[in-house]
Scaffold this motif. Sequence first.
Motif, mmCIF file in Angstrom:
data_model
loop_
_atom_site.group_PDB
_atom_site.id
_atom_site.type_symbol
_atom_site.label_atom_id
_atom_site.label_comp_id
_atom_site.label_asym_id
_atom_site.label_seq_id
_atom_site.Cartn_x
_atom_site.Cartn_y
_atom_site.Cartn_z
ATOM 1 N N ALA A 290 0.829 -1.204 0.000
ATOM 2 C CA ALA A 290 0.000 0.000 0.000
ATOM 3 C C ALA A 290 0.864 1.254 0.000
ATOM 4 C CB ALA A 290 -0.928 0.003 1.225
ATOM 5 N N THR A 291 2.015 1.214 0.661
ATOM 6 C CA THR A 291 2.910 2.362 0.675
ATOM 7 C C THR A 291 3.438 2.663 -0.714
ATOM 8 O OG1 THR A 291 3.577 1.803 2.934
ATOM 9 C CG2 THR A 291 4.986 3.317 1.720
ATOM 10 N N PHE A 294 0.517 3.980 -2.918
ATOM 11 C CA PHE A 294 0.103 5.337 -2.556
ATOM 12 C C PHE A 294 1.100 6.370 -3.068
ATOM 13 C CE2 PHE A 294 0.326 8.904 0.444
ATOM 14 C CZ PHE A 294 -0.951 9.406 0.289
ATOM 15 N N ARG A 297 0.819 6.668 -6.982
ATOM 16 C CA ARG A 297 -0.405 7.283 -7.494
ATOM 17 C C ARG A 297 -0.522 8.746 -7.083
ATOM 18 N NH1 ARG A 297 -3.872 4.163 -10.081
ATOM 19 N NH2 ARG A 297 -5.446 5.800 -9.838
ATOM 20 N N VAL A 298 -0.137 9.069 -5.869
ATOM 21 C CA VAL A 298 -0.212 10.464 -5.434
ATOM 22 C C VAL A 298 0.757 11.321 -6.236
ATOM 23 C CG1 VAL A 298 0.318 12.032 -3.533
ATOM 24 C CG2 VAL A 298 -1.078 10.023 -3.129
ATOM 25 N N GLU A 335 -8.055 8.632 -5.470
ATOM 26 C CA GLU A 335 -6.825 7.948 -5.079
ATOM 27 C C GLU A 335 -7.043 7.032 -3.874
ATOM 28 O OE1 GLU A 335 -4.343 7.904 -7.006
ATOM 29 O OE2 GLU A 335 -5.371 9.352 -8.263
ATOM 30 N N LEU A 336 -7.851 7.464 -2.917
ATOM 31 C CA LEU A 336 -8.134 6.617 -1.759
ATOM 32 C C LEU A 336 -8.913 5.376 -2.177
ATOM 33 C CD1 LEU A 336 -9.012 9.253 0.994
ATOM 34 C CD2 LEU A 336 -6.964 7.834 0.841
ATOM 35 N N LEU A 339 -6.616 3.068 -4.048
ATOM 36 C CA LEU A 339 -5.728 2.386 -3.104
ATOM 37 C C LEU A 339 -6.452 1.239 -2.417
ATOM 38 C CD1 LEU A 339 -3.024 2.289 -1.585
ATOM 39 C CD2 LEU A 339 -3.964 3.938 0.031
ATOM 40 N N GLN A 343 -5.084 -2.484 -3.243
ATOM 41 C CA GLN A 343 -4.483 -3.126 -2.084
ATOM 42 C C GLN A 343 -5.328 -4.292 -1.593
ATOM 43 O OE1 GLN A 343 -1.441 -2.700 -0.875
ATOM 44 N NE2 GLN A 343 -1.914 -4.450 0.443
ATOM 45 N N LEU A 383 -4.300 2.578 5.048
ATOM 46 C CA LEU A 383 -5.245 3.541 4.478
ATOM 47 C C LEU A 383 -5.316 4.787 5.366
ATOM 48 C CD1 LEU A 383 -8.197 1.192 3.418
ATOM 49 C CD2 LEU A 383 -6.251 1.968 2.053
ATOM 50 N N ALA A 386 -2.377 7.010 4.719
ATOM 51 C CA ALA A 386 -2.552 7.793 3.495
ATOM 52 C C ALA A 386 -3.410 9.026 3.759
ATOM 53 C CB ALA A 386 -3.190 6.922 2.403
ATOM 54 N N TRP A 439 -8.913 6.005 10.955
ATOM 55 C CA TRP A 439 -9.370 6.256 9.588
ATOM 56 C C TRP A 439 -10.659 7.079 9.588
ATOM 57 C CZ3 TRP A 439 -9.124 6.817 4.626
ATOM 58 C CH2 TRP A 439 -10.271 6.689 3.838
#
Length: 498
Positions: A290-291, A294, A297-298, A335-336, A339, A343, A383, A386, A439
């Motif tokens: 996920a790192t 992220f 994509r960011v 983006e979230l 992800l 993921q 998440l 992020a 979150w």
Amino acid sequence: MAGIGVKLNRIFEKKSVFANLVGFTYSTIATVAPMLLVIGNIMLMGWILGLNKAAYLTREVFFCTVLYTFIFALLTAAPFNAVLSKYMQDAIFEERYQDILPCYYLGLVFNIVLSCLVGIPFCLWEHFVGGVSVFYVFTGFCGYICLVLVFYSMIYLSICKDYQKISLFFMLGMVITFILSLVLRFILEWEVTISILFALMVGFFFIATMEFATTKRYFVKNSSRYLPVLKYFGRWWQLVVCNFLYILGMYIHNFVFWTTDMRIVVVKSFVCNQPYDMATCIAMFTNISATVIFVARVEMHFHDKYKAYSEAVIGGKKADIENTKRRMFRAIASELMSLVRIQFIISVVVYLLCIVLLPQYGMGGMVMRIYPCMAAGYFILFLMYAAILFLYYYNDLTGAVLTTLSFCGVTFLGSVFAAYNLSEIWYGLGVLLGAFAGWTVAYMRLRWVERNLDRNIFCKWMLLKRGKGKMPSGLVYQKDDGTQNKKRTAKKNTRTAW
């Protein structure tokens, strides 16, 4: 993470399978490659040097030493990293490059002092109470301090966008570590655990030295202005709290389970919980991609939207500001969600592979019963991280502190409840609930930022700079009743007479 977006866009614009593979590899090098190199090298040295043939107590002391080295090196560096990173970014933006070295030296002193305050009493206890030899204890302590230096110097190279050099230094350091461990074990005939531990210490020292030399090469001048760095800790105290609570929350559930009946006490010094710690490690690696996703994509999609909005605020029309703001927050949501989707697929695949393959290599039983809930918790945790980074983008430090405080607090309370009231399959409930709470708070704060962004951008700062001194008069306007005209006429006549 800023600075790799252009490179990734150039790679992915070719739109081929090979380009996607190269892009993913580059993202991995820029994010998690150093950690993977260290872990892979330790496993390789253990296999070649025959670590499994060492005595049980010797192996446990070694594993606990490495575990404590990494955990407490991260914890002692956490209070300083975010603030010093902020100071360095501001200094680079204002082109005050001569102020970087004072920041580096002062932060280094703080980090080393705190690390020694934690490490020295423990090492003294390990030797005098645990009975571990002075050489072994001193080697472990030196390795711990060297790793602290490595983590600390990585901040400055990361801000300078030298991700490839960081990975290169780690690769060279681990090569030196591997070769030195072979020499110590097979030529000098040292004991296997002390060979690996001493080689790791030398490897970390090499990495820290290379990082320091690179930092010194970038920033030559030293203004010796240390007071502004100290003021930053008071001005940006939220960064200290946020970063420390996040790192603490990642390990506080382990600390809770170290107090249960499942714990193992090694040489009256180290405390661990092998099944729970192993399940935590596997769960983290299940979701570590996920790192990478992220960051990629960011840097490729969101950063341009954020830049367009900033440029519209500086010199655009109201319609431009509104349009770029909508695109920016749509990009955040996109983006979230991307992800989560990507993921989730990766985590499910890795989870199934772990369930099928790991029991064949001795990692079954309680470890696999704890693992599912823990894997779900770490999925949400990444998440949440992020979302925290998005809060940093908008300088919502209050939201970041509330997020990490919720995460750390709920994780602690949930782990205490799970450890003493639930069965093994629910031991990871504390991480799951804590990550979900964090979150939720982060998502609510992002929505709050979206609703109040215009006010925070245009109405937050004062027109006049604050300062100390005599308060100016509150008189704004005084009606002229003829007295002022008489005074001006008298002054004019005086000048004429002269």
